[in-house]
Design a protein around this motif. Structure first.
Motif, PDB file in Angstrom:
ATOM      1  N   LEU A  45      42.858  33.283  49.263  1.00 36.52           N
ATOM      2  CA  LEU A  45      41.487  33.278  48.759  1.00 36.52           C
ATOM      3  C   LEU A  45      41.359  34.007  47.429  1.00 36.52           C
ATOM      4  O   LEU A  45      40.836  33.428  46.460  1.00 36.52           O
ATOM      5  N   PRO A  46      41.841  35.257  47.310  1.00 37.96           N
ATOM      6  CA  PRO A  46      41.755  35.887  45.980  1.00 37.96           C
ATOM      7  C   PRO A  46      42.468  35.057  44.923  1.00 37.96           C
ATOM      8  O   PRO A  46      42.016  34.964  43.785  1.00 37.96           O
ATOM      9  N   GLY A  47      43.560  34.404  45.307  1.00 35.27           N
ATOM     10  CA  GLY A  47      44.318  33.584  44.362  1.00 35.27           C
ATOM     11  C   GLY A  47      43.492  32.415  43.855  1.00 35.27           C
ATOM     12  O   GLY A  47      43.447  32.135  42.665  1.00 35.27           O
ATOM     13  N   ARG A  48      42.777  31.747  44.751  1.00 33.89           N
ATOM     14  CA  ARG A  48      41.958  30.600  44.341  1.00 33.89           C
ATOM     15  C   ARG A  48      40.812  31.045  43.443  1.00 33.89           C
ATOM     16  O   ARG A  48      40.473  30.395  42.459  1.00 33.89           O
ATOM     17  N   LEU A  49      40.189  32.171  43.802  1.00 39.04           N
ATOM     18  CA  LEU A  49      39.071  32.672  42.987  1.00 39.04           C
ATOM     19  C   LEU A  49      39.580  33.054  41.595  1.00 39.04           C
ATOM     20  O   LEU A  49      38.979  32.717  40.574  1.00 39.04           O
ATOM     21  N   ALA A  50      40.717  33.724  41.578  1.00 29.89           N
ATOM     22  CA  ALA A  50      41.254  34.197  40.293  1.00 29.89           C
ATOM     23  C   ALA A  50      41.708  33.034  39.419  1.00 29.89           C
ATOM     24  O   ALA A  50      41.564  33.081  38.191  1.00 29.89           O
ATOM     25  N   ASP A  51      42.232  31.970  40.039  1.00 30.26           N
ATOM     26  CA  ASP A  51      42.734  30.830  39.253  1.00 30.26           C
ATOM     27  C   ASP A  51      41.652  30.224  38.371  1.00 30.26           C
ATOM     28  O   ASP A  51      41.905  29.809  37.247  1.00 30.26           O
ATOM     29  N   VAL A  52      40.423  30.157  38.906  1.00 34.92           N
ATOM     30  CA  VAL A  52      39.320  29.580  38.118  1.00 34.92           C
ATOM     31  C   VAL A  52      39.088  30.421  36.860  1.00 34.92           C
ATOM     32  O   VAL A  52      38.900  29.897  35.760  1.00 34.92           O
ATOM     33  N   LEU A  53      39.142  31.728  37.027  1.00 36.45           N
ATOM     34  CA  LEU A  53      38.887  32.601  35.883  1.00 36.45           C
ATOM     35  C   LEU A  53      40.085  32.641  34.945  1.00 36.45           C
ATOM     36  O   LEU A  53      39.945  32.783  33.733  1.00 36.45           O
ATOM     37  N   GLN A  54      41.263  32.505  35.519  1.00 35.87           N
ATOM     38  CA  GLN A  54      42.487  32.496  34.721  1.00 35.87           C
ATOM     39  C   GLN A  54      42.437  31.367  33.693  1.00 35.87           C
ATOM     40  O   GLN A  54      42.900  31.503  32.574  1.00 35.87           O
ATOM     41  N   ALA A  55      41.807  30.242  34.094  1.00 33.29           N
ATOM     42  CA  ALA A  55      41.718  29.104  33.176  1.00 33.29           C
ATOM     43  C   ALA A  55      40.859  29.459  31.969  1.00 33.29           C
ATOM     44  O   ALA A  55      41.027  28.921  30.886  1.00 33.29           O
TER      45      ALA A  55
END
Ligand SMILES: Nc1ncnc2c1ncn2[C@@H]1O[C@H](COP(=O)(O)OP(=O)(O)OP(=O)(O)O)[C@@H](O)[C@H]1O
Ligand SMILES: [Mg+2]
Length: 291
Positions: free
Chosen positions: A130-140
């Motif tokens: 879950l933290p990974g999915r949330l962070a991926d959006v911001l990473q973009a």
């Protein structure tokens, strides 16, 4: 029974509090609470998730909850469906004219790079998923923000699992807007001050809720005081969020504190801090990052 109406406007968490505050007596006293959501109402994600936690709490308390969208397939219903709102509402809640035929969140799950649909927080999910999915959006949007966000979400989700003792699900969601991204982590358990206050040394007895919150984010306080290394979670979140000018909103039982980053600390923005709000159980923390 008077309907509680959401106007055809953007509903941010401020507007939501205003609507709930005006309807406080009805929500607390009436057995049947009826919401009316006009077709062009637009929810910001943090308001939608806090509203979700609230209605699930009211349903769990035995109230009859109905939400009337007027007609099927309205814009607001489409948005809430896309975010997974209807997948998570208590089955006892009546949706009028009808629940959507299918879940857009499940059909389009993970297909939009600017959002993370409302996700249940449970101790069983893979720690990093879950933290990974949330962070991926911001990473973009910004690589460094993605990294910081991974830590922030990890700490917030850990806290829901470790401290809230909730019997109702907690949720996380993220929506990215033109120049900002809003993320919300919301649980319906024991609130942050309920778990923390009784464990603080006597000198905090007279401290206001806001003072304790500021110190928790700034210097670190923990209900596990004395255990070395505890009490770092929320300070770490604050330190990372500050680098991205993240505004921080904490909604607790009847209080809401809006914290804005200033030079080296978070300062309450008193214009947007309220007491005596409609009681909502749990801890609801949202960050609004500029990116
Ligand atoms: N979701 C929550 N529900 C209830 N209480 C919370 C929640 N989040 C935080 N708290 C309270 O706030 C305190 C501070 O949280 P923080 O994450 O900073 O430290 P910690 O979780 O105690 O330790 P660490 O995160 O360093 O392992 C907690 O000890 C707990 O009392
Ligand atoms: Mg923690």
């Amino acid at each position: 029974m008077q309907p509680i109406t959401f106007p055809e406007a953007w509903i941010n968490s401020d507007k939501l509090e205003g609507i709930l505050w005006r309807a406080k007596a009805a929500i607390q006293d009436d057995k049947h609470v009826h919401f009316e959501i006009l077709p062009s109402t637009k929810f910001l994600i943090d308001a939608a998730v806090i509203f979700l936690s609230l209605i699930n709490q009211l349903a769990a308390d035995g109230k009859l909850i109905s939400i009337d969208f007027g007609t099927e397939d309205t814009v607001v219903m489409g948005y809430l469906n896309r975010m997974g709102f209807f997948d998570h509402i208590d089955q006892r809640i009546v949706i009028l004219p009808a629940r959507p035929d299918f879940s857009a969140a499940q059909v389009f799950n993970k297909s939009n790079p600017t959002l993370v649909e409302i996700v249940k927080i449970t101790p069983n999910v893979d720690d990093d998923e879950l933290p990974g999915r949330l962070a991926d959006v911001l990473q973009a949007k910004d690589k460094k923000l993605g990294k910081a966000a991974f830590t922030i979400f990890g700490e917030l989700i850990d806290n829901v699992i470790g401290h809230s003792s909730s019997t109702i699900d907690g949720y996380a969601a993220l929506q990215s807007y033109k120049d900002s991204a809003v993320v919300i982590v919301s649980d319906s358990g024991k609130g942050l001050l309920e778990t923390l206050r009784p464990k603080l040394p006597k000198r905090y007895a007279q401290a206001s809720d806001t003072d304790i919150l500021v110190e928790t984010f700034d210097k670190g306080l923990s209900r596990h005081r004395g255990k070395s290394g505890r009490g770092c979670g929320l300070t770490t979140c604050a330190r990372k969020a500050k680098q991205f000018h993240g505004k921080l909103l904490v909604r607790l039982s009847e209080t809401r504190v809006n914290l804005i980053p200033s030079d080296d600390k978070y300062t309450p923005d008193t214009a947007y801090c309220y007491d005596n709000l409609l009681p909502i159980r749990g801890t609801h923390i949202s960050f609004d990052f500029i990116c």
